[in-house]
Motif scaffolding. Structure first.
Motif, PDB file in Angstrom:
ATOM      1  N   ASP A 130       0.824  -1.206   0.000  1.00  0.00           N
ATOM      2  CA  ASP A 130       0.000   0.000   0.000  1.00  0.00           C
ATOM      3  C   ASP A 130       0.864   1.264   0.000  1.00  0.00           C
ATOM      4  O   ASP A 130       0.620   2.205   0.762  1.00  0.00           O
ATOM      5  CB  ASP A 130      -0.921  -0.027   1.230  1.00  0.00           C
ATOM      6  CG  ASP A 130      -2.090   0.940   1.053  1.00  0.00           C
ATOM      7  OD1 ASP A 130      -2.343   1.333  -0.094  1.00  0.00           O
ATOM      8  OD2 ASP A 130      -2.714   1.307   2.064  1.00  0.00           O
ATOM      9  N   THR A 131       1.882   1.276  -0.826  1.00  0.00           N
ATOM     10  CA  THR A 131       2.773   2.433  -0.865  1.00  0.00           C
ATOM     11  C   THR A 131       2.629   3.197  -2.177  1.00  0.00           C
ATOM     12  O   THR A 131       3.386   4.132  -2.432  1.00  0.00           O
ATOM     13  CB  THR A 131       4.249   1.996  -0.706  1.00  0.00           C
ATOM     14  OG1 THR A 131       4.493   0.867  -1.539  1.00  0.00           O
ATOM     15  CG2 THR A 131       4.578   1.631   0.718  1.00  0.00           C
ATOM     16  N   ALA A 132       1.636   2.816  -2.994  1.00  0.00           N
ATOM     17  CA  ALA A 132       1.514   3.419  -4.331  1.00  0.00           C
ATOM     18  C   ALA A 132       1.252   4.922  -4.260  1.00  0.00           C
ATOM     19  O   ALA A 132       1.745   5.676  -5.099  1.00  0.00           O
ATOM     20  CB  ALA A 132       0.403   2.734  -5.113  1.00  0.00           C
ATOM     21  N   GLN A 133       0.516   5.368  -3.227  1.00  0.00           N
ATOM     22  CA  GLN A 133       0.136   6.792  -3.229  1.00  0.00           C
ATOM     23  C   GLN A 133       1.323   7.729  -3.034  1.00  0.00           C
ATOM     24  O   GLN A 133       1.242   8.891  -3.366  1.00  0.00           O
ATOM     25  CB  GLN A 133      -0.977   7.078  -2.204  1.00  0.00           C
ATOM     26  CG  GLN A 133      -0.555   7.076  -0.750  1.00  0.00           C
ATOM     27  CD  GLN A 133      -0.762   5.696  -0.107  1.00  0.00           C
ATOM     28  OE1 GLN A 133      -0.748   4.678  -0.782  1.00  0.00           O
ATOM     29  NE2 GLN A 133      -0.944   5.667   1.198  1.00  0.00           N
ATOM     30  N   PHE A 134       2.435   7.223  -2.502  1.00  0.00           N
ATOM     31  CA  PHE A 134       3.602   8.117  -2.402  1.00  0.00           C
ATOM     32  C   PHE A 134       4.806   7.562  -3.160  1.00  0.00           C
ATOM     33  O   PHE A 134       5.948   7.854  -2.832  1.00  0.00           O
ATOM     34  CB  PHE A 134       3.960   8.441  -0.947  1.00  0.00           C
ATOM     35  CG  PHE A 134       3.870   7.289   0.014  1.00  0.00           C
ATOM     36  CD1 PHE A 134       2.811   7.172   0.874  1.00  0.00           C
ATOM     37  CD2 PHE A 134       4.887   6.337   0.056  1.00  0.00           C
ATOM     38  CE1 PHE A 134       2.723   6.118   1.766  1.00  0.00           C
ATOM     39  CE2 PHE A 134       4.815   5.278   0.945  1.00  0.00           C
ATOM     40  CZ  PHE A 134       3.729   5.173   1.797  1.00  0.00           C
ATOM     41  N   ALA A 135       4.525   6.803  -4.210  1.00  0.00           N
ATOM     42  CA  ALA A 135       5.614   6.142  -4.940  1.00  0.00           C
ATOM     43  C   ALA A 135       6.621   7.126  -5.527  1.00  0.00           C
ATOM     44  O   ALA A 135       7.789   6.799  -5.667  1.00  0.00           O
ATOM     45  CB  ALA A 135       5.038   5.273  -6.050  1.00  0.00           C
ATOM     46  N   ALA A 136       6.180   8.340  -5.881  1.00  0.00           N
ATOM     47  CA  ALA A 136       7.100   9.278  -6.533  1.00  0.00           C
ATOM     48  C   ALA A 136       7.787  10.205  -5.544  1.00  0.00           C
ATOM     49  O   ALA A 136       8.638  10.991  -5.911  1.00  0.00           O
ATOM     50  CB  ALA A 136       6.336  10.107  -7.566  1.00  0.00           C
ATOM     51  N   ARG A 137       7.407  10.092  -4.254  1.00  0.00           N
ATOM     52  CA  ARG A 137       8.000  11.025  -3.275  1.00  0.00           C
ATOM     53  C   ARG A 137       9.353  10.539  -2.797  1.00  0.00           C
ATOM     54  O   ARG A 137       9.632   9.341  -2.763  1.00  0.00           O
ATOM     55  CB  ARG A 137       7.049  11.174  -2.081  1.00  0.00           C
ATOM     56  CG  ARG A 137       5.975  12.233  -2.338  1.00  0.00           C
ATOM     57  CD  ARG A 137       4.891  12.206  -1.317  1.00  0.00           C
ATOM     58  NE  ARG A 137       5.380  12.343   0.065  1.00  0.00           N
ATOM     59  CZ  ARG A 137       4.622  12.170   1.140  1.00  0.00           C
ATOM     60  NH1 ARG A 137       3.347  11.868   0.992  1.00  0.00           N
ATOM     61  NH2 ARG A 137       5.126  12.295   2.340  1.00  0.00           N
ATOM     62  N   PRO A 138      10.243  11.470  -2.401  1.00  0.00           N
ATOM     63  CA  PRO A 138      11.533  11.032  -1.848  1.00  0.00           C
ATOM     64  C   PRO A 138      11.346  10.388  -0.481  1.00  0.00           C
ATOM     65  O   PRO A 138      10.439  10.769   0.280  1.00  0.00           O
ATOM     66  CB  PRO A 138      12.344  12.319  -1.743  1.00  0.00           C
ATOM     67  CG  PRO A 138      11.382  13.433  -1.860  1.00  0.00           C
ATOM     68  CD  PRO A 138      10.150  12.931  -2.522  1.00  0.00           C
ATOM     69  N   LEU A 139      12.197   9.416  -0.190  1.00  0.00           N
ATOM     70  CA  LEU A 139      12.112   8.676   1.073  1.00  0.00           C
ATOM     71  C   LEU A 139      12.108   9.587   2.291  1.00  0.00           C
ATOM     72  O   LEU A 139      11.394   9.360   3.261  1.00  0.00           O
ATOM     73  CB  LEU A 139      13.329   7.759   1.206  1.00  0.00           C
ATOM     74  CG  LEU A 139      13.260   6.370   0.635  1.00  0.00           C
ATOM     75  CD1 LEU A 139      14.492   5.622   1.045  1.00  0.00           C
ATOM     76  CD2 LEU A 139      12.023   5.658   1.131  1.00  0.00           C
TER      77      LEU A 139
END
Lengths: 283, 343
Positions: A130-139
């Protein structure tokens, strides 16, 4: 049942004289969930590093999928074992999807890019955690719980048989602790992964794990049920056998209140100045 | 928002940056103390009796110097990228592990020795600096190994200590040298571009290009190493091999750059950060783009160095620091919030 991890008479110490683990032997069956619990300094993380191959035992053997661990190359071991270490954020801001994709590095072709199959596996791992919503954000911009899910996604994307985790729920709130355990349980039951997690959460471990290893804290040879008396200060077994109030009190050196939820016990540690310290029944 | 890098994106971006570099190279070759025009240059060399002065200046002075700047800029930027990644330290630059003091020591020893021979068109200063640079890196690596397999902190501290020690030796040698010798050493150390033979340029360009390609080849492993050795190893990366290869290539490429032009600061620090902030930390893209941007940066800086106070020249190292510092601060303030690059 087949054992995917076989540890036999393993001893380890960081210097020539010292010994932190002595004569440890246990097997982990394929597709089971083992928690390693014990007090600080008992050697839990050391054991995990031995299992992941980053440390080499002084004596004894570790076999992964029936072959000695030292017979694997770095690359081939990575397809057997994926590791989630205690939280580490790289200096330079890789995004979530880039981080998860790194699990596929060893499959990249000559030009250094992922294949369609790699992308599919990574997408599944991101879906599952369930990490798709922030897939493009930096760690670096994620919260601790989100980041832990990303690292689990990366471990899943490695498509290994075994997941090793070092305190996956430390610093997380109740909701996120449960989320992580649900995630690991799902990986175990749906993908038949073998999960070994070092943890301080004995209550969650009791609820989610099949087996418990309780490490350290009491002198070798002292008698208690389920303990490998002759083989040093640890015991391995079914959660119910290992997690008895007497054993918890002895290993951690603290008084606990214990009760039963259903099939499993739970433990509440209470110190001298706790409100209900006196209420603990003495054994 | 950043999407995954694809080969197509990588090629398009690298090509675009390279075309920009070529345009800037051409422009900078036409700018200088002596005015020349492109039309006159295109007229060709002319005849033996009637040489074309514009063409002579362009081909024998401007172009070699601009190409040299491009080679050195690319080399320093690539080394900076890799060392920042390997050491997981945003302050790392090509000189952090003692290369600068090693090269400086080599240079002053060459000056004091009074040698006058040349090797492939290189002066003893350049040759000694090259050897000094590589020797120092090897020494730092060796000391670093004593502290652990690849102990980043141990390696950094070894670099600091060796740097300090060699600087003391340089100061000692400087204090016993004649003032003319000191002057030529210091001038060399400040970093200078000179008009080189094409033979030297092709050798240098070959070394740097080969090094960059080799580093690009291991860039996925460098990405994994950004997460630390343990993590990289459990992802199946042969970390000790990758580290050693990357380290050796970086040292070699930096030593080549140093022997071509002395010590030019800031390129290896600023360019990787600039590219990383604009295009992300993925080494597969970071390396080629930094090489091109580093080349462009140094070509422009060197053009400034030879025109600002024309007909006199500034050491290019002064210009890179004067331009690079503020430029870096602007980048830092503008992008750091958006990219969270320090976290």
């Amino acid at each position: 049942m087949n054992s995917i991890i076989e540890v036999k008479d393993v001893s380890f110490g960081y210097t020539r004289q010292s010994t932190i683990l002595s004569n440890i032997s246990f097997d982990v069956p394929v597709g089971s969930f083992l928690a390693v619990a014990g007090p600080n300094g008992a050697g839990k993380s050391t054991l995990l590093n031995l299992l992941s191959g980053s440390l080499t035992p002084k004596s004894g053997t570790i076999r992964i999928d029936a072959a000695p661990i030292e017979s694997y190359s770095t690359k081939s071991l990575a397809s057997k074992i994926a590791v989630v270490r205690q939280e580490f954020v790289p200096v330079f801001g890789f995004s979530v999807i880039e981080t998860v994709m790194m699990a596929r590095t060893r499959h990249y072709g000559q030009v250094g890019f992922e294949s369609k199959a790699d992308r599919k596996i990574v997408n599944e791992a991101i879906e599952a955690t369930d990490t798709a919503q922030f897939a493009a954000r930096p760690l670096g911009s994620l919260s601790g719980g989100e980041r832990q899910r990303v690292f689990i996604a990366r471990a899943l994307a490695q498509a290994s048989d075994i997941l090793l985790l070092d305190e996956p729920t430390s610093f997380l709130d109740l909701r996120h602790q449960v989320d992580i355990y649900d995630l690991l349980k799902a990986a175990q039951s749906e993908k038949n992964k073998t999960v070994v997690a070092v943890t301080h959460d004995i209550n969650l471990a009791a609820q989610y794990c099949d087996h418990i290893m309780l490490l350290g804290g009491y002198p070798a040879g002292a008698g208690a049920p389920g303990r490998h008396q002759s083989e040093g200060n640890y015991c391995v077994g079914r959660t119910r056998d290992v997690f008895s109030p007497e054993q918890i009190e002895e290993v951690f050196g603290v008084k606990v209140f214990s009760g039963e939820v259903g099939r499993e016990r739970f433990f509440l540690p209470l110190g001298r100045f706790a409100k209900d310290y006196r209420g603990i029944s003495r054994t | 928002m950043r999407q995954l890098l694809t080969p197509k994106k990588l090629i398009v971006r690298t090509l675009a940056a390279t075309i920009l570099l070529l345009i800037i190279v051409l422009m900078c070759s036409l700018i200088g103390a002596e005015k020349i025009s492109l039309r006159a240059v295109l007229g060709g060399a002319g005849t033996a009796e009637q040489v074309n002065p514009d063409y002579e200046i362009f081909m024998h002075f401007r172009v070699p110097r601009v190409i040299l700047a491009a080679i050195v800029g690319a080399a320093l930027a690539c080394s900076g990228v890799v060392l920042q990644g390997l050491l997981r330290n945003p302050l790392a630059d090509p000189y952090i592990l003692g290369i600068s003091s090693g090269a400086g020591l080599g240079a002053i020893v060459a000056v004091l020795s009074g040698f006058t021979w040349t090797l492939w068109g290189r002066s003893p200063i350049a040759v000694f600096a090259f050897v000094g640079a590589l020797g120092t890196v090897w020494l730092v690596w060796f000391i670093g190994r004593l502290t652990g397999r690849f102990h980043v902190t141990g390696l950094l501290l070894a670099g600091v200590v060796v740097n300090a020690f060699f600087s003391a030796v340089i100061m000692f040698l400087t204090s016993i040298a004649k003032s003319q010798q000191v002057h030529s050493t210091i001038f060399w150390l400040m970093g200078n571009m000179t008009e080189e033979d094409f033979l030297v340029l092709w050798i240098g360009a070959g070394c740097v290009l080969a090094g960059t390609l080799a580093l690009f080849y291991i860039s996925p492993q460098l990405n994994a190493l950004s997460f630390g050795e343990e993590d990289a190893r459990s992802m199946g990366v042969n970390t000790s091999k990758t580290q050693m290869v990357a380290f050796a290539i970086t040292a070699f490429v930096t030593a080549v750059a140093v022997s071509l032009s002395g010590l030019i600061g800031f390129v290896g620090l600023v360019v990787p950060h600039g590219v990383r902030l604009a295009a992300g930390p993925d080494h597969r893209q970071l390396l080629p783009l930094s090489a091109v941007v580093g080349a462009t940066f140094l070509v422009v800086a060197d053009t400034l160095a030879r025109t600002i106070v024309a007909p006199a020249q500034l050491p290019v190292g002064v210009v890179t620091a004067l331009v690079g510092g503020p430029f870096f601060l602007v980048l830092l303030v503008r992008y750091s919030k958006r990219v969270n690059w320090l976290r």
